[in-house]
Design a protein around this motif. Structure first.
Motif, short mmCIF file in Angstrom:
data_model
loop_
_atom_site.label_atom_id
_atom_site.label_comp_id
_atom_site.label_asym_id
_atom_site.label_seq_id
_atom_site.Cartn_x
_atom_site.Cartn_y
_atom_site.Cartn_z
N ALA A 112 -11.09 6.76 0.28
CA ALA A 112 -10.85 8.00 1.02
C ALA A 112 -9.69 7.78 1.99
CB ALA A 112 -12.10 8.42 1.79
N GLU A 113 -9.14 8.89 2.47
CA GLU A 113 -8.06 8.80 3.46
C GLU A 113 -8.67 8.65 4.85
OE1 GLU A 113 -4.00 11.03 3.68
OE2 GLU A 113 -5.40 12.16 4.94
N VAL A 171 0.85 -1.19 0.00
CA VAL A 171 0.00 0.00 0.00
C VAL A 171 0.89 1.24 0.00
CG1 VAL A 171 -1.82 -1.18 1.29
CG2 VAL A 171 -0.12 0.16 2.52
N THR A 172 0.27 2.38 -0.35
CA THR A 172 1.00 3.65 -0.29
C THR A 172 1.46 3.87 1.15
OG1 THR A 172 -0.42 4.55 -2.02
CG2 THR A 172 0.81 6.13 -0.67
N PRO A 173 2.73 4.28 1.36
CA PRO A 173 3.21 4.52 2.73
C PRO A 173 2.26 5.42 3.51
CG PRO A 173 5.04 4.65 1.18
CD PRO A 173 3.77 4.53 0.36
N LEU A 174 1.96 5.03 4.73
CA LEU A 174 1.03 5.79 5.55
C LEU A 174 1.71 7.03 6.12
CD1 LEU A 174 -0.64 2.81 7.45
CD2 LEU A 174 -1.36 3.89 5.32
N ALA A 217 -8.12 4.08 2.09
CA ALA A 217 -8.86 2.88 2.50
C ALA A 217 -10.22 2.90 1.80
CB ALA A 217 -9.04 2.85 4.01
N TRP A 218 -10.92 1.77 1.84
CA TRP A 218 -12.27 1.69 1.30
C TRP A 218 -13.24 2.06 2.40
CZ3 TRP A 218 -12.03 1.70 -3.65
CH2 TRP A 218 -10.99 1.05 -4.31
#
Length: 246
Positions: free
Chosen positions: A145-146, A59-62, A124-125
């Protein structure tokens, strides 16, 4: 290993890893007469390194936001040559938690902890309407959305395959991120239903009719009674097929 746990495998293993990886952690030196150490900066630096090291893969780095509280001002700690941060047993790495600080080189081996909040923001969904309990979750029910992944202990289900076509375990409402425990595999037949059993062995495959003795959930085991009266167990493949390995 459960498929739901896979995105957060590293995070679930972080407690034992962090306790052992003291060489990775930044240690603070506090020599006699050097004044009070900056415990907050020490804890914050350690937390950032630890959380970045266990970010979920794929996933994209948080985006991390680390806030560290203060020690009780009434505490009087003896000088220490080496202060070691650590994660107390039973504590989470993310969310509202605590970071321990222990003196490993000093006259008095003290041990204290700081309150901390670690937020981790990323895509995230998210549920965009209301999904009734027992309803099948589809891509039309969500929007990307974030969210703060650390807001709840349950892992975020980022992979579509972990929730598409599954059943809501409770009423899901607008704004909720899809997480483990919110969905479960759908039941495709009930006990008493007529099903097709596929028996597979080394180099051969046969099929026959049978009666289900338990409810069928895709990917899980169900019991069936064959025409000859024999009871067997197999994995549910679809709405009316059970596979038995011989």
């Amino acid at each position: 290993m459960s498929q739901f746990a896979r995105p957060f495998l590293l995070i679930r293993q972080c407690v034992s890893w962090l306790c052992a990886a003291t060489v990775f952690c930044s240690a603070g030196a506090w020599a006699q007469g050097a004044g009070e150490p900056d415990f907050q900066s020490l804890a914050q630096e350690w937390l950032r390194g630890a959380t970045e090291a266990v970010q979920p893969s794929g996933v994209t780095p948080l985006r991390l936001d680390v806030k560290v509280g203060s020690l009780d001002s009434r505490l009087k700690l003896a000088p220490c040559g080496n202060v070691e941060p650590y994660l107390p047993p039973g504590s989470r790495l993310w969310g509202r938690t605590r970071v321990g600080l222990r003196c490993v080189d000093g006259i008095s081996r003290w041990n204290v902890s700081l309150p901390v909040t670690v937020n981790a923001f990323g895509p995230a969904w998210v549920i965009k309407g209301t999904v009734p309990a027992g309803a099948t979750l589809t891509e039309n029910d969500v929007v990307e959305a974030e969210v703060n992944w650390a807001e709840e202990a349950a892992p975020v289900l980022r992979d579509r395959a972990l929730w598409v076509g599954q059943t809501a375990t409770r009423v899901l409402t607008t704004g909720q991120a899809v997480r483990q425990g919110m969905v479960r595999p759908a039941q495709v037949f009930q006990a008493g239903a007529q099903v097709r059993v596929v028996a597979q062995g080394a180099g051969f495959q046969i099929s026959s009719e049978a009666q289900a003795l338990s409810a069928g959930v895709v990917g899980q085991t169900a019991r069936v009674r064959m025409d000859n009266g024999k009871v067997s167990s197999g994995v549910v493949l679809d709405i009316r097929t059970v596979k038995i390995d011989l």
